[in-house]
Design an enzyme around this catalytic site. Sequence first.
Site, PDB file in Angstrom:
ATOM      1  N   TRP A 141      10.998  -2.529  -1.817  1.00  0.00           N
ATOM      2  CA  TRP A 141      10.912  -1.972  -3.176  1.00  0.00           C
ATOM      3  C   TRP A 141      10.174  -0.652  -3.168  1.00  0.00           C
ATOM      4  CZ3 TRP A 141       7.052  -1.064  -6.982  1.00  0.00           C
ATOM      5  CH2 TRP A 141       5.752  -1.321  -6.577  1.00  0.00           C
ATOM      6  N   SER A 184      13.135   3.455 -20.318  1.00  0.00           N
ATOM      7  CA  SER A 184      12.913   2.309 -21.205  1.00  0.00           C
ATOM      8  C   SER A 184      11.433   1.966 -21.301  1.00  0.00           C
ATOM      9  CB  SER A 184      13.714   1.118 -20.681  1.00  0.00           C
ATOM     10  OG  SER A 184      13.183  -0.083 -21.160  1.00  0.00           O
ATOM     11  N   HIS A 204      -0.133   2.105  -7.568  1.00  0.00           N
ATOM     12  CA  HIS A 204      -1.334   1.338  -7.821  1.00  0.00           C
ATOM     13  C   HIS A 204      -1.601   1.123  -9.306  1.00  0.00           C
ATOM     14  CE1 HIS A 204      -4.404  -1.202  -6.486  1.00  0.00           C
ATOM     15  NE2 HIS A 204      -5.156  -0.718  -7.445  1.00  0.00           N
ATOM     16  N   HIS A 235      -3.251   1.543   0.029  1.00  0.00           N
ATOM     17  CA  HIS A 235      -1.992   0.920   0.441  1.00  0.00           C
ATOM     18  C   HIS A 235      -1.502   1.510   1.760  1.00  0.00           C
ATOM     19  CE1 HIS A 235      -1.167  -1.225  -3.368  1.00  0.00           C
ATOM     20  NE2 HIS A 235      -1.858  -0.238  -3.901  1.00  0.00           N
ATOM     21  N   LYS A 260     -14.740  -9.478 -16.002  1.00  0.00           N
ATOM     22  CA  LYS A 260     -13.733 -10.224 -16.771  1.00  0.00           C
ATOM     23  C   LYS A 260     -13.753 -11.699 -16.416  1.00  0.00           C
ATOM     24  CE  LYS A 260     -10.388  -6.911 -18.180  1.00  0.00           C
ATOM     25  NZ  LYS A 260     -10.435  -7.487 -19.516  1.00  0.00           N
TER      26      LYS A 260
END
Lengths: 191, 517
Positions: B132, B160, B244, B294, B322
Amino acid sequence: MTENTQTQPRLVAMLMALALAMFAFAVWGLPPLYTLMCDVLNINTRTSAEAYQAEAVVVDPNRRVTVKFIAINNEGMRWEFQPNDTTLSVTPGVISETAFYAKNPTSEIMIGQAIPSVLPPSAASYFHKTECFCFNQQRLAAGKSVNMPLRFIVDSKLPAEIQTITLTYSLFDTTKSPGVIITDAPDSITQ
Amino acid sequence: MAHGPAKGLSRWLYSTNHKDIGTLYLWFSFVMFIVGGSFAMIIRAELFQPGLQLVQPDFFNQMTTMHGLVMIFGAIMPAFVGLANWMLPLMIGAPDMALPRMNNWSFWLLPFSFVILGSTLFMEGGAPNFGWTAYAPLSTTYGPPSTTFFIFAVHVMGASSIMGAINIVVTVLNMRAPGMTMMKMPLFAWTWLITAFLLIAVMPVLAGVVTMMLMDIHFGTSFFHAAGGGDPVLFQHAFWFFGHPEVYIIILPAFGVVSQIIPTFARKPLFGYSSMVYATAAIAFLSFVVWAHHMYTVGMPVAGEMYFMLATMLIAVPTGVKVFNWVATMFRGSITLETPMLFCIAFIVLFTTGGFSGVMLSLAPSDFQYHDSYFVVAHFHYVMVAGAVFSMSAAVYYWLPKWSGRMYSEVMGKTHFWVSFIGFNLTFFPQHFVGLAGMPRRIPDYNMIFADWNMVSSIGAFIYGLSQLLFLFNVIHTLVAGKNIDDPKVWEGAQGLEWTVPTPAPYHTFTRPPQVS
């Protein structure tokens, strides 16, 4: 309703402008920025595309650096391409000379361009070429061969921990796109 | 009430109603989820044993590529946009989205985009097979002819997403009910607002990257072509500058969902609301400055690796805030374990597990071993599947009664939860082991020593895959035969404007804005 019909079109326009600006940044901003960063941070394996002007330096005659030469044909390139010397032991600050052999075994006129790459990357800025076939594109008639000269100086300021430098040339077939200028050097075509 | 929905197909084709468009998005994403899931089933079936059994390597590569693209752009992102369409106007007391016609357009672009992408499977040379991430020159010089269709599909789905994001920003900023200040918004609105800004900032970068690919392939430029003075490494930088923030685009709405659901079933207000908002903003900001983690193995200078490593590890701080707040919300709450709550608790546990392996991967020296191994696959499925898909399941069970006026079967919901929880862990936990032992990702065949855990992983994947059919059954069963409810609150502990409208939510809500005190 708090829907603010006054500011809404402006907000939409600003958000769309942000999207367009980011697109422009990706296509027109990132590639030059990337090249600039590589140059500034000195992490390019590319050597200078222009001939080096030798300067008078103090030469340490006892110091030797090994320079290895590798020739690679890029995908689809059909020339025979190899270094005349695979290894040279040179003194930093002194001009050395070698040559690469290329032969066009096909039945057509072809144009090739060699792209240099120096490893380790930290040595790239200390490897100076006063004359290089990679400054130009090479045109070879069918069946013809050529010895392509390379004159270089390993800078005497080369860090002491670097004892071996590997110079790799990748040869690309540019027959179909001779207008593509690969280096910043003048694209005069040598015979 | 001005009027009800139009009749027949035109209701869906021409709809400008946020609930209808939300429904379209949700169903579309579920279809894509099943399609992308089938690709994953083919992958796991091939990896059930070492050797080549079912498919050829080239087709296997097409499956891994299409699985990633369909799941990210077709399933997860539209699912959360659909949820935003349904819930944001209800949560902030708006009658509809700010730009309803654009809303319709941004949905209807998606089916076309994925028809273009899906059609590549039937083309000569096959579908995109370069992963991908579409790294150049694998995608430019060596890609199949269908790469051009892939590029246009990405353009259309990007358009979109950008339109959907603009709509959400304008809705949240301009259409809140009187009295609803920014810091009184439900956290789902906050996380989506920040996500929408991320989308507007980086989807155009992806569009730019694939445009440069298109130029390189067809118009003789050399952005990523070394022969012409370009550099393939530029592709990786540009791609991950989009990539990212993209992973936070996927996870931030999930954070929002979990922050809505946990207080309901813990019967306590969310702990540390404002710190949640700031943590979300901090994560979004940091996502722009960590992309090169990455690509540690690409040959960066040590100083670069150090910077990206430290910046990446910094993300663990707001994320930790969080997780702490969710746990603190549950602490000493009157917790009941309905299906949405089960999914949320599993989300916290599994997402944190994925976060830990993320911190491991952030360490540049050890990443050289983990890079492109199954450990990475395990890591990002723990944060994406357990993060996005589990929270999405929680959201559907939580809000489905409000949408449909019918209650799902708690027994069936819990069955779905436990089957998918076990299936998920069975699939992805062993991938940590084979990854650390050296199994590379994106290969159809592997060394015999990885055989046992791969078989476990494949069995888990089939269980997890089947559990999603159970999900589909639960939703349809609820819509057709669920017990009718008309309590606006649905859940005893639910708070927020969406629980003040009747159940099921009427076609038009908040035509007069509510007053928020």
